[in-house]
Design an enzyme around this catalytic site. Structure first.
Site, short mmCIF file in Angstrom:
data_model
loop_
_atom_site.label_atom_id
_atom_site.label_comp_id
_atom_site.label_asym_id
_atom_site.label_seq_id
_atom_site.Cartn_x
_atom_site.Cartn_y
_atom_site.Cartn_z
N ALA A 14 73.85 65.29 -25.88
CA ALA A 14 74.78 66.42 -26.08
C ALA A 14 76.15 66.00 -26.62
O ALA A 14 76.60 66.49 -27.66
CB ALA A 14 74.94 67.17 -24.77
N ALA A 15 76.80 65.06 -25.94
CA ALA A 15 78.16 64.70 -26.34
C ALA A 15 78.18 64.02 -27.70
O ALA A 15 78.96 64.37 -28.59
CB ALA A 15 78.80 63.79 -25.28
N ARG A 25 81.24 68.63 -39.91
CA ARG A 25 81.74 69.94 -40.36
C ARG A 25 83.07 69.80 -41.09
O ARG A 25 83.41 70.61 -41.96
CB ARG A 25 81.95 70.88 -39.17
CG ARG A 25 80.71 71.65 -38.78
CD ARG A 25 81.00 72.66 -37.69
NE ARG A 25 81.93 73.71 -38.11
CZ ARG A 25 82.28 74.74 -37.33
NH1 ARG A 25 81.77 74.85 -36.12
NH2 ARG A 25 83.13 75.66 -37.77
N GLU A 38 70.53 55.99 -30.66
CA GLU A 38 70.04 56.54 -29.38
C GLU A 38 68.93 55.64 -28.83
O GLU A 38 67.95 55.39 -29.51
CB GLU A 38 69.54 57.97 -29.60
CG GLU A 38 68.66 58.54 -28.51
CD GLU A 38 69.33 58.59 -27.13
OE1 GLU A 38 70.55 58.81 -27.04
OE2 GLU A 38 68.60 58.35 -26.13
N SER A 44 69.69 65.12 -28.52
CA SER A 44 70.11 66.50 -28.26
C SER A 44 69.08 67.34 -27.55
O SER A 44 68.67 68.39 -28.04
CB SER A 44 70.46 67.19 -29.59
OG SER A 44 71.66 66.70 -30.07
N CYS A 48 69.13 69.24 -18.40
CA CYS A 48 69.16 70.18 -17.28
C CYS A 48 67.86 70.97 -17.19
O CYS A 48 67.60 71.61 -16.17
CB CYS A 48 70.30 71.16 -17.44
SG CYS A 48 71.76 70.42 -18.14
N VAL A 86 72.21 50.10 -28.05
CA VAL A 86 73.41 49.31 -28.30
C VAL A 86 73.61 48.39 -27.11
O VAL A 86 73.61 48.84 -25.96
CB VAL A 86 74.63 50.22 -28.54
CG1 VAL A 86 75.90 49.39 -28.64
CG2 VAL A 86 74.43 51.04 -29.81
N ASP A 288 79.00 62.45 -20.04
CA ASP A 288 78.89 62.01 -18.64
C ASP A 288 79.52 60.64 -18.39
O ASP A 288 79.72 60.27 -17.23
CB ASP A 288 77.42 61.96 -18.23
CG ASP A 288 76.76 63.34 -18.22
OD1 ASP A 288 77.47 64.34 -18.46
OD2 ASP A 288 75.55 63.41 -17.98
N TYR A 431 82.72 97.88 -11.35
CA TYR A 431 82.04 98.53 -10.24
C TYR A 431 81.12 99.64 -10.72
O TYR A 431 81.52 100.52 -11.47
CB TYR A 431 83.04 99.14 -9.24
CG TYR A 431 82.38 100.16 -8.35
CD1 TYR A 431 81.34 99.77 -7.51
CD2 TYR A 431 82.73 101.51 -8.39
CE1 TYR A 431 80.67 100.70 -6.73
CE2 TYR A 431 82.07 102.45 -7.60
CZ TYR A 431 81.04 102.04 -6.78
OH TYR A 431 80.37 102.96 -6.02
#
Lengths: 455, 455
Positions: A14-15, A25, A38, A44, A48, A86, A288, A431
């Site tokens: 993710a990070a 971008r 990786e 990615s 969770c 790495v 993390d 409400y």
């Protein structure tokens, strides 16, 4: 071509991949080369979601993978190399040493993102490395657990650790028809809640048929004939098990960063500023593996959560790409569920408030999730903690059923703004009978706590 | 005994009875006599529950009654007289004129609470007073509609007005198996949303089989043989009807207060300060009959809603009883649903932002209610409006399915705190696959809008 600056990203989840995408971008392939390295075989994916994969709530591992390396490479000109670990970072020479499918090599960088994630706590105890003892940190872990369930059709699962992952794995095993025992060394499961709230989680788990053994620390996994047989505890417990799952929490994986001489904070996470810059020029860290600012305790915190990792990666990538963004900290929000029981917390619990030096008052109350007369109204338990004298909200905890957990977001937003409970008690929350009692549970709790604080 | 100061409460629903109870909590029967005068036959019931009574989602009118007069009288020494209509207030002589079961009489007061509520808008048009044309303001209205449904088993219902009550009554009639047509003079139903969001509500209603006729104003109810037959509109529409329900909105019932010389605000509501004091000493007002401070527009607003009435009554009662409390205003939050479709709004919509003199930007996006791979994920549409240049949140709207509507509370809390969308985009909201995508819809929308505002 080689004159282009090169961004190297260590860790393609993710990070790391958020950082890579954001940098891309802002800077096209002609201005920035991007290489992501990786260790695992996927980039990615939603870590969770792994318990839901094991429980077959989610049918296939592919469902959890947001982006495949091939697509990334093609669409964003990001070279994502999986199966590439790495092993060292040299910030003087500006290069990383990696071991990939073709062997070891070095890769120079101009800018570096460290997104090495967290590593699960795995105690160095007899039997914990046996076949049939699983962590659930990576997607590969998840598919291994699933394969084990298919191949060996185990009957009894012991989950060591009763936190988020523990609860979610207990649900997964229940869903797959196993008998489940959860062992936790704390007084109640869900140690990020106060024990009075954790006791409600225990009660709900026991109602579901989960055996909950708290106050016991696992000391060994008994193995026989190459198969796990039982989990032993320091209280003399011996819980038969055909499969063991570890949910003992994670710590920032700071090994590469530490070896490279980057500053590490008191939590063990890489120290970063609000733009996710580390102590070394041209090196960012996100996800993390870092520690961030906790807006309530005002102290550093290391919280492993996909939503933070995504935000932090985005901030790093914007900064690398020449833009401006800041990660403004966390308030410690987390939600989960076990079957129909929803659990949520934000801010500081009592122990954390104490540790952070706050004098505090608490209130605990039960309210309905809908108007009492509306079908499906379910009791929910809500606890608030506020600073003594000022009434400033310090934290909140919820245990309930449908529509309970996400109500924590109101408390998280209140914490984000430093609200006091008196101000909160007047808020204009939605409400209507299908959605809430006429006094929303948050308002009632805030009012009661304000009365306690201000008399 | 007569030397005790006497509190008279005009109107025995949410606001009035909350005021009475709070005053009693602070002053015992020996220090304060309390008399509540209620025109109808019930006190303290949930008017918001009436559509669910008609739809038989709630089985009995008794379910909606929180407190009965007898219980009140006994437990709190509050004399609640139902069937007693106050016809005049004399603030010079400090007395009210009332007509009860035993005839007309005057009642002196030392302190007075005006809680006369709202009256529904009922146009003075042919046929609108016929048998079979119903408002749904009071519990008596609700039981009348139910009785009509039982007695005449109508097949076709026309609901005039497509706002909250209109939607909820449309659901009730659908649930009872009627064919339903909703007529609304605006471009789309749910006029408190912008038309682009209202169009989604229309689409959902049409999918449920509701005929939605917008841009048409009802001009007459055709009556034949003592029974309603059709609703006619200014567009030449003629919609067959066996029962007609009015949902044209309400206005503050300020008649008694106005006649008594109390200051009335520009919205038609009784003017009060934050302690719910009116322009006349020893006279408080609370509930749907008052106007309050809107924290976003900074202008007075009259919003009829049970949750505000309860809070305001409580504030008035505390003030009367010698305590200190303030009603800190509203941000315009409202939620409802029609069958499985949830609708929510808070703050200002585009027209309201324009009217309040704001330059603004908007963003509209679709997101999932859960992680995309998690079963039951439902698309929800979210719109945010922020002030141009500053990015300060001005309002939000949601149309979705399960777990969509109460997400408005995050926006309401953000509005309450005057947050800007950039700050909002970093908030620490609860994330887990069953509850939210890794980027919560609110965070994505805030981020997109921040990019639009700040470039």
């Amino acid at each position: 071509m080689n004159a282009r600056p090169r961004l190297v990203v260590v860790g393609g989840d993710a990070a790391g991949m958020s950082a890579a995408s954001q940098a891309r971008r802002r800077m096209g392939p002609e201005d920035l080369e991007i290489v992501a390295l990786e260790r695992g075989s996927h980039t990615s994916y939603s870590a969770c979601g792994i318990p839901y994969l094991v429980g077959k709530t989610v049918p296939s591992p592919e469902d959890l993978i947001a982006r495949t390396p091939a697509v990334f490479w093609r669409d964003h000109a990001i070279e994502a190399r999986t199966g590439t670990e790495v092993t060292a970072i040299d910030t003087e020479r500006r290069e990383v040493t990696a071991t990939g499918p073709g062997g070891a090599y070095t890769e120079r960088y101009d800018r570096l993102v460290i997104a090495t994630g967290a590593r699960p706590y795995r105690p160095d105890l007899p039997g914990f490395d046996a076949y049939g003892v699983f962590g659930v940190q990576t997607l590969d872990d998840g598919t291994e657990v699933s394969a084990f369930l298919e191949r060996h059709a185990p009957h009894r699962a012991v989950v060591v650790g009763g936190g988020y992952i523990g609860l979610e794995m207990a649900e997964a095993f229940l869903t797959r028809g196993l008998e489940v025992t959860v062992v936790d060394s704390g007084p109640e499961p869900m140690g990020t809640l106060d024990p009075d709230m954790g006791a409600l989680v225990r009660g709900a788990m026991e109602e579901m048929g989960v055996a909950v053994r708290t106050g016991e620390r696992a000391t060994a996994v008994a193995v026989d004939g190459g198969r796990v047989r039982a989990v032993h505890t320091d209280a003399g417990g011996e819980y038969p098990a055909d499969i063991v799952c570890l949910g003992l929490g994670v710590r920032p994986d700071d090994r590469l960063a530490r070896d490279a001489g980057l500053e590490i904070g008191p939590t063990g996470g890489v120290k970063v500023d609000a733009r996710m810059r580390t102590s070394v020029p041209d090196v960012w860290a996100a996800g993390d593996c870092v520690e961030v600012f906790h807006r309530v305790s005002r102290a550093p915190a290391a919280i492993a959560l996909g939503t933070h990792a995504n935000k932090q990666g985005r901030v790093a990538g914007i900064d690398i790409g020449g833009g401006y963004a800041r990660f403004e900290g966390v308030v410690g929000t987390a939600v989960t569920k076990i079957c129909a029981v929803e659990v949520a917390r934000t801010g500081l619990n009592e122990a954390e408030a104490e540790a952070a030096g706050f004098a505090y008052e608490t209130v605990v109350m039960t309210s309905d999730s809908r108007a009492g007369y509306y079908p499906g109204a379910q009791p929910m338990r809500l606890k608030l903690i506020a600073e003594r004298d000022t009434g400033r909200l310090l934290g909140g905890q919820i245990v309930g059923r449908e529509n309970a957990a996400k109500r924590i977001d109101v408390l998280a937003t209140a914490l984000w703004n430093g609200m006091d409970v008196l101000d909160m008690s007047g808020m204009d929350l939605g409400y209507a009978p299908p959605f809430s009692p006429v006094w929303d549970p948050v308002l009632i709790a805030a009012r009661k706590l304000a009365e306690r604080v201000h008399g």
